[in-house]
Scaffold this motif. Sequence first.
Motif, mmCIF file in Angstrom:
data_model
loop_
_atom_site.group_PDB
_atom_site.id
_atom_site.type_symbol
_atom_site.label_atom_id
_atom_site.label_comp_id
_atom_site.label_asym_id
_atom_site.label_seq_id
_atom_site.Cartn_x
_atom_site.Cartn_y
_atom_site.Cartn_z
ATOM 1 N N PRO A 119 -10.124 10.142 -1.775
ATOM 2 C CA PRO A 119 -8.906 9.313 -1.826
ATOM 3 C C PRO A 119 -9.015 8.123 -2.783
ATOM 4 O O PRO A 119 -7.998 7.542 -3.160
ATOM 5 N N TYR A 120 -10.248 7.757 -3.142
ATOM 6 C CA TYR A 120 -10.453 6.584 -3.983
ATOM 7 C C TYR A 120 -10.733 6.931 -5.444
ATOM 8 O O TYR A 120 -10.933 6.035 -6.264
ATOM 9 N N LEU A 126 -9.876 8.735 -9.185
ATOM 10 C CA LEU A 126 -8.725 8.976 -10.044
ATOM 11 C C LEU A 126 -8.858 10.282 -10.831
ATOM 12 O O LEU A 126 -7.962 11.118 -10.842
ATOM 13 N N LYS A 152 -8.341 -6.402 1.685
ATOM 14 C CA LYS A 152 -8.517 -6.221 3.133
ATOM 15 C C LYS A 152 -9.857 -6.791 3.594
ATOM 16 O O LYS A 152 -9.930 -7.494 4.607
ATOM 17 N N LYS A 182 -6.829 -2.914 -3.185
ATOM 18 C CA LYS A 182 -6.337 -2.873 -1.801
ATOM 19 C C LYS A 182 -7.480 -3.106 -0.807
ATOM 20 O O LYS A 182 -7.350 -3.890 0.140
ATOM 21 N N CYS A 183 -8.572 -2.403 -1.027
ATOM 22 C CA CYS A 183 -9.722 -2.519 -0.120
ATOM 23 C C CYS A 183 -10.386 -3.881 -0.229
ATOM 24 O O CYS A 183 -10.834 -4.449 0.777
ATOM 25 N N ASN A 196 -10.337 4.809 -8.740
ATOM 26 C CA ASN A 196 -8.996 4.240 -8.838
ATOM 27 C C ASN A 196 -9.065 2.746 -8.481
ATOM 28 O O ASN A 196 -9.184 2.374 -7.319
ATOM 29 N N GLU A 232 -6.847 0.484 -8.441
ATOM 30 C CA GLU A 232 -5.778 -0.006 -7.568
ATOM 31 C C GLU A 232 -6.176 0.137 -6.099
ATOM 32 O O GLU A 232 -5.841 -0.718 -5.268
ATOM 33 N N GLU A 233 -6.912 1.219 -5.781
ATOM 34 C CA GLU A 233 -7.438 1.375 -4.424
ATOM 35 C C GLU A 233 -8.524 0.333 -4.159
ATOM 36 O O GLU A 233 -8.634 -0.197 -3.045
ATOM 37 N N THR A 234 -9.314 0.038 -5.181
ATOM 38 C CA THR A 234 -10.344 -0.997 -5.045
ATOM 39 C C THR A 234 -9.711 -2.332 -4.687
ATOM 40 O O THR A 234 -10.200 -3.043 -3.802
ATOM 41 N N HIS A 288 -14.682 0.571 -12.329
ATOM 42 C CA HIS A 288 -14.093 1.913 -12.174
ATOM 43 C C HIS A 288 -15.064 3.054 -12.487
ATOM 44 O O HIS A 288 -14.738 4.214 -12.229
#
Length: 231
Positions: A29-30, A32, A52, A48-49, A42, A44-46, A15
């Motif tokens: 967007p990524y 915090l 994917k 998600k990415c 962030n 949590e975005e990490t 982070h």
Amino acid sequence: MINDLVTQLVEAGVHYGHQSKKWHPKMKPYLLQKRGGIHIINVEETVKCLDKAAAFLGELAGKNKKILFVGCKRQAQESVRQAAEACGQFYVNHRWLGGMLTNFETIKGSIKRLNDLENIEKSPDFKSMSKKELASLGREREKLTRNLAGIRDMGGLPDALVIVDSARESIAVAEATRLGIPVVAIVDSNADPGKIDYPIPGNDDAIRSIRVLLQNLADQIIANSKDVVPA
């Protein structure tokens, strides 16, 4: 499971971004918050990415496609090699040679030269070579080995790249983009995620951060590969 991964990433320092004054606006967007002049990513975005990107690489592995791991800065070198070897893929971890993708025929020539140098003792001219000549050939072999060891068996262009530090490895990103090769990359707060097909926001300077992110990708490749037996 997601909470366990978040904890794992935070413990590895994923982070921690760069100084806030060096940030790239497209990373907003990524991010915090700012803390002590440093952007906090962030996680949590990490996650998600990362999920994917891992799914994409796993799909490629299931089709026996070639994946090239790239990371030439000191902090990334060992993790890049270990991740690639663990999942039976390929790597560049010392120097990205210009044209490594866009002029791959030349790279294949260098690989052939490396193979020839490693078999120099079988050459009919070997016994007539001086110590000076052999020392020079030895240095050439060491240099080629350092730069090409991770791709010597790749055989052709990779089907995807996994890059540590997209800003530093901008030439690799540009070559892949030019050839339409998808790029997965760890993207820190100072980089442009818009240039990457599958950006993974995270700390690309800390060894532990790099290792844990690459390990998660490699695990997914192993799980889907037909040729790699998990350790």
